[in-house]
Structure formats: structure tokens, C-alpha cells
Design an enzyme around this catalytic site. Structure first.
Site, PDB file in Angstrom:
ATOM      1  N   ALA A  66     -41.053  17.791  22.020  1.00  0.00           N
ATOM      2  CA  ALA A  66     -41.245  17.590  20.592  1.00  0.00           C
ATOM      3  C   ALA A  66     -40.043  16.807  20.087  1.00  0.00           C
ATOM      4  CB  ALA A  66     -41.338  18.934  19.891  1.00  0.00           C
ATOM      5  N   GLY A 109     -42.321  20.264  24.782  1.00  0.00           N
ATOM      6  CA  GLY A 109     -43.664  19.988  24.282  1.00  0.00           C
ATOM      7  C   GLY A 109     -44.431  19.014  25.161  1.00  0.00           C
ATOM      8  N   GLU A 112     -45.882  21.104  27.781  1.00  0.00           N
ATOM      9  CA  GLU A 112     -46.905  21.939  27.135  1.00  0.00           C
ATOM     10  C   GLU A 112     -48.160  21.131  26.809  1.00  0.00           C
ATOM     11  OE1 GLU A 112     -43.782  23.168  24.299  1.00  0.00           O
ATOM     12  OE2 GLU A 112     -44.416  25.213  24.724  1.00  0.00           O
ATOM     13  N   GLU A 132     -36.132  24.169  26.204  1.00  0.00           N
ATOM     14  CA  GLU A 132     -35.878  24.482  24.781  1.00  0.00           C
ATOM     15  C   GLU A 132     -34.712  25.436  24.584  1.00  0.00           C
ATOM     16  OE1 GLU A 132     -38.923  24.435  26.205  1.00  0.00           O
ATOM     17  OE2 GLU A 132     -40.459  23.710  24.802  1.00  0.00           O
TER      18      GLU A 132
HETATM   19  N1  CO8 Z   1     -36.812  14.156  20.661  1.00  0.00           N
HETATM   20  C1  CO8 Z   1     -36.329  13.070  20.030  1.00  0.00           C
HETATM   21  N2  CO8 Z   1     -35.779  12.023  20.677  1.00  0.00           N
HETATM   22  C2  CO8 Z   1     -35.706  12.105  22.016  1.00  0.00           C
HETATM   23  C3  CO8 Z   1     -36.192  13.214  22.734  1.00  0.00           C
HETATM   24  C4  CO8 Z   1     -36.767  14.265  22.003  1.00  0.00           C
HETATM   25  N3  CO8 Z   1     -37.294  15.349  22.589  1.00  0.00           N
HETATM   26  N4  CO8 Z   1     -35.968  13.006  24.057  1.00  0.00           N
HETATM   27  C5  CO8 Z   1     -35.347  11.795  24.152  1.00  0.00           C
HETATM   28  N5  CO8 Z   1     -35.210  11.248  22.920  1.00  0.00           N
HETATM   29  C6  CO8 Z   1     -34.598   9.962  22.580  1.00  0.00           C
HETATM   30  C7  CO8 Z   1     -33.084  10.009  22.697  1.00  0.00           C
HETATM   31  O1  CO8 Z   1     -32.524  10.559  21.553  1.00  0.00           O
HETATM   32  C8  CO8 Z   1     -32.770   8.547  22.892  1.00  0.00           C
HETATM   33  O2  CO8 Z   1     -32.845   7.906  21.647  1.00  0.00           O
HETATM   34  P1  CO8 Z   1     -31.564   7.014  21.120  1.00  0.00           P
HETATM   35  O3  CO8 Z   1     -31.504   5.881  22.089  1.00  0.00           O
HETATM   36  O4  CO8 Z   1     -31.984   6.605  19.735  1.00  0.00           O
HETATM   37  O5  CO8 Z   1     -30.386   7.899  21.189  1.00  0.00           O
HETATM   38  C9  CO8 Z   1     -33.941   8.029  23.705  1.00  0.00           C
HETATM   39  O6  CO8 Z   1     -34.999   8.977  23.516  1.00  0.00           O
HETATM   40  C10 CO8 Z   1     -33.653   7.945  25.194  1.00  0.00           C
HETATM   41  O7  CO8 Z   1     -33.195   9.220  25.614  1.00  0.00           O
HETATM   42  P2  CO8 Z   1     -31.842   9.409  26.478  1.00  0.00           P
HETATM   43  O8  CO8 Z   1     -30.852   8.337  26.149  1.00  0.00           O
HETATM   44  O9  CO8 Z   1     -31.404  10.832  26.307  1.00  0.00           O
HETATM   45  O10 CO8 Z   1     -32.422   9.157  27.950  1.00  0.00           O
HETATM   46  P3  CO8 Z   1     -31.834   9.725  29.324  1.00  0.00           P
HETATM   47  O11 CO8 Z   1     -32.562   9.001  30.397  1.00  0.00           O
HETATM   48  O12 CO8 Z   1     -30.351   9.690  29.317  1.00  0.00           O
HETATM   49  O13 CO8 Z   1     -32.257  11.281  29.336  1.00  0.00           O
HETATM   50  C11 CO8 Z   1     -33.790  13.137  29.052  1.00  0.00           C
HETATM   51  C12 CO8 Z   1     -33.605  11.639  29.419  1.00  0.00           C
HETATM   52  C13 CO8 Z   1     -33.130  14.011  30.125  1.00  0.00           C
HETATM   53  C14 CO8 Z   1     -35.285  13.410  28.997  1.00  0.00           C
HETATM   54  C15 CO8 Z   1     -33.111  13.404  27.678  1.00  0.00           C
HETATM   55  O14 CO8 Z   1     -33.572  12.431  26.747  1.00  0.00           O
HETATM   56  C16 CO8 Z   1     -33.411  14.765  27.112  1.00  0.00           C
HETATM   57  O15 CO8 Z   1     -32.830  15.746  27.541  1.00  0.00           O
HETATM   58  N6  CO8 Z   1     -34.310  14.840  26.088  1.00  0.00           N
HETATM   59  C17 CO8 Z   1     -34.623  16.067  25.399  1.00  0.00           C
HETATM   60  C18 CO8 Z   1     -35.480  16.973  26.240  1.00  0.00           C
HETATM   61  C19 CO8 Z   1     -35.767  18.262  25.500  1.00  0.00           C
HETATM   62  O16 CO8 Z   1     -34.877  19.025  25.189  1.00  0.00           O
HETATM   63  N7  CO8 Z   1     -37.063  18.514  25.206  1.00  0.00           N
HETATM   64  C20 CO8 Z   1     -37.490  19.704  24.493  1.00  0.00           C
HETATM   65  C21 CO8 Z   1     -37.558  19.417  23.021  1.00  0.00           C
HETATM   66  S1  CO8 Z   1     -37.948  20.858  22.064  1.00  0.00           S
HETATM   67  C22 CO8 Z   1     -39.626  21.021  22.273  1.00  0.00           C
HETATM   68  O17 CO8 Z   1     -40.273  20.262  22.950  1.00  0.00           O
HETATM   69  C23 CO8 Z   1     -40.267  22.179  21.577  1.00  0.00           C
HETATM   70  C24 CO8 Z   1     -41.787  22.120  21.675  1.00  0.00           C
HETATM   71  C25 CO8 Z   1     -42.431  23.155  20.803  1.00  0.00           C
HETATM   72  C26 CO8 Z   1     -42.520  22.751  19.339  1.00  0.00           C
HETATM   73  C27 CO8 Z   1     -43.432  23.739  18.661  1.00  0.00           C
HETATM   74  C28 CO8 Z   1     -43.235  23.868  17.204  1.00  0.00           C
HETATM   75  C29 CO8 Z   1     -44.008  25.075  16.654  1.00  0.00           C
END
Ligand code: CO8
Length: 258
Positions: A66, A109, A112, A132
């Protein structure tokens, strides 16, 4: 044919291909993605020419979760008041079949969303995780429930409280992924699999889906009774008659969808 902001939709014969398209955010799921997916799945469901859908992302990410930026300022009242992401129930309610074709990251997400599909075909590059906990939260789109049903408590708990990722081989061994294919041919292979499904009698496909899904909602004897009654019901369809007559006559069935 795509008029969406965050996804691209194409038709390949009887297969609808839906591609998540937020490359700058690794396909993170936000409110616009959800609105687009609801509309695209509703259009797929309503289009009788379409028999199976494939949902995919990019080579690098199916979806990295998400959208953390969208959620970061929302407190309990906003989340609860909006029923944030509750709309994914409408995607899950799709009666016609759909496959998730996953390459790269399927996190939070994203994992999921893939688990909402009828099954997952994954590239050898796919990585699944529920990270998460690292953000001070927990799965919120079914991860604690669907992942546990798919892979059992030991692995689901490990994934949720350690936040570690599973590679595709572990995911396949654990029962999360049904087929592994080379990354280079993921979408092509998924469309091929979907085209085979689309070529079967559609009412039988929906009945098969309902039966398997019922296994997660009912006890064994209720599930078995549901299965037998649905089987009985299919015997009232024209396609059942056609399927069995075609078999006996050693020819391919010609389905009417009735
Ligand atoms: N949300 C927003 N932006 C994201 C997300 C995300 N989940 N994942 C990556 N991005 C963005 C980064 O911020 C970055 O943007 P910018 O260049 O503007 O800074 C761009 O995508 C590229 O990402 P990275 O530079 O981080 O790329 P890497 O190759 O270095 O890393 C990863 C890749 C490992 C996937 C890393 O991006 C990461 O850890 N992302 C987050 C993963 C995460 O924590 N996901 C869980 C999110 S919470 C969730 O999903 C809850 C779901 C339930 C919601 C229900 C509500 C009721």
C-alpha cells in the site's frame, strides 16, 4: 482501450490483461489504484467475451505494498471512517476467474492483492513478504488470514513478525504460488494459462471457484454437501450436456455459456 490513470488494460482474445502502472512508486497501491481496479474488474465481469483475467505489475515489482506516502498522515478516524481499502472486497467478489502474475516485489498490500487472485503464477524473480511490522503496523488487506490459510501458521507468523521475504521457490514449496515460470515469459505464460481457462464452460468455472473458496469458509461436511449440490446443479446446464456428449462423440465441446 485503457482510460485509467494507474493501470493499463488490454484484451488478448478472451483474456483481459490488467497491468499496475505506477513505475515511480513500484506500483504502490493507493486510492486511485483501487478505484481503477474496481472499475476494470467490473468491466471484465460484465463483458461476456472475456473468460479470464490476468493482473500483473512490472518486472521489478508486482506491487511494493500500500502507498506509505498516502497512509502516513491518516489516523484511526480517517482509516476507519473511510473504510480505507475496504473496496478491495469488490475485487475479491469477482465471480469470473483471474490470475495474479507476479514478478519482483509483492510486499505488504502487494502480496495481499496477489493472494486475492484465484491463483498465483510467479516469475523466478518474485519475492513475497508482509513487512508491515517494520512500519509499526500489520497486514490490513487479508495477509494475516489468507497467508496463514495458504502456507500455515509457522511460515505466516514468521513472515509477519520477522518481515522477511520469501523467494519464489520457498513460496511455491509453501503453497503460496501455483506455478513458477521464467521472468522473461511471465505475462505470455500467464495469458496462455488464462486463455485455457477462458476456453472452458464459464458456469462450470464459476462453480469450481465457489467450491474451492467454500473450503476456506465451511466445515468439511457442509463443504462436501455444497460441492455435491453444485455438481447436481451443473447437471442442469446446456454446457454439461454438450461436454459429456462431445466426449462420447470424440469431438471438442462447443459451449453456449448456459
Ligand atoms: N509506498 C509508497 N512508495 C513506495 C512504496 C510504498 N509501499 N514502495 C516503494 N515506494 C517508492 C519509494 O519511495 C521510491 O520513491 P522515490 O524515488 O520517490 O523515493 C520508489 O518507490 C522506489 O523505491 P526504492 O528506492 O525504495 O527502491 P529499492 O529498489 O531501493 O527498494 C523495496 C525496493 C525493498 C521494495 C523498498 O521500496 C521498500 O521497502 N518498499 C516498501 C515495502 C513495504 O513496506 N510495503 C508494505 C507497505 S504497508 C502495506 O502494504 C499495508 C497494506 C494494508 C493496508 C490496509 C489498510 C486498511
Amino acid at each position: 482501450m485503457s482510460q485509467f490513470q494507474t493501470i493499463i488494460v488490454e484484451q488478448h482474445g478472451a483474456v483481459t490483461l490488467i497491468r499496475l502502472n505506477r513505475p515511480d512508486a513500484l506500483n504502490a497501491l493507493n486510492s486511485q489504484v483501487l478505484a481503477d481496479l474496481i472499475e476494470a474488474f467490473a468491466a471484465y465481469e460484465a463483458d461476456a467475451s472475456q473468460g479470464c483475467a490476468v493482473l500483473t505489475g512490472s518486472e521489478k515489482a508486482f506491487a511494493a505494498g500500500a502507498d506509505i506516502k498516502e497512509m502516513s498522515n491518516r489516523g484511526f478516524s480517517e482509516m476507519f471512517g473511510e473504510n480505507y481499502f475496504g473496496g478491495f472486497d469488490r475485487v475479491v467478489a469477482t465471480r469470473k476467474p483471474w490470475i495474479a502474475a507476479v514478478a519482483g516485489f509483492a510486499l505488504g498490500g502487494g502480496c495481499e492483492l496477489a493472494m486475492m487472485a484465484d491463483f498465483i503464477i510467479a516469475a523466478d524473480t518474485a519475492k513475497f513478504g508482509q513487512p508491515e511490522v517494520k512500519l509499526g503496523v500489520a497486514p490490513g488487506m487479508g495477509g494475516s488470514q489468507r497467508l496463514t490459510r495458504a502456507v500455515g501458521k509457522a511460515k505466516a507468523m514468521d513472515m509477519c513478525i520477522s518481515g522477511r521475504m520469501m523467494d519464489v521457490h520457498e513460496a511455491e514449496r509453501a503453497g503460496l504460488v501455483s506455478r513458477i515460470v521464467p521472468a522473461a515469459t511471465l505475462v505470455e505464460d500467464a495469458i496462455k494459462a488464462a486463455a485455457e481457462i477462458a476456453a472452458y464452460p464459464p458456469l462450470a468455472t464459476i462453480a469450481n471457484k465457489e467450491m474451492v473458496n467454500a473450503a476456506f469458509e465451511t466445515g468439511l461436511s457442509a463443504g462436501l454437501l455444497f460441492e455435491r449440490r453444485l455438481f447436481n446443479g451443473l447437471c442442469a446446464t446446456a454446457d454439461k450436456r454438450e461436454g459429456m456428449v462431445a466426449f462420447v462423440e470424440k469431438r471438442k465441446g462447443a459451449w453456449s455459456g448456459k
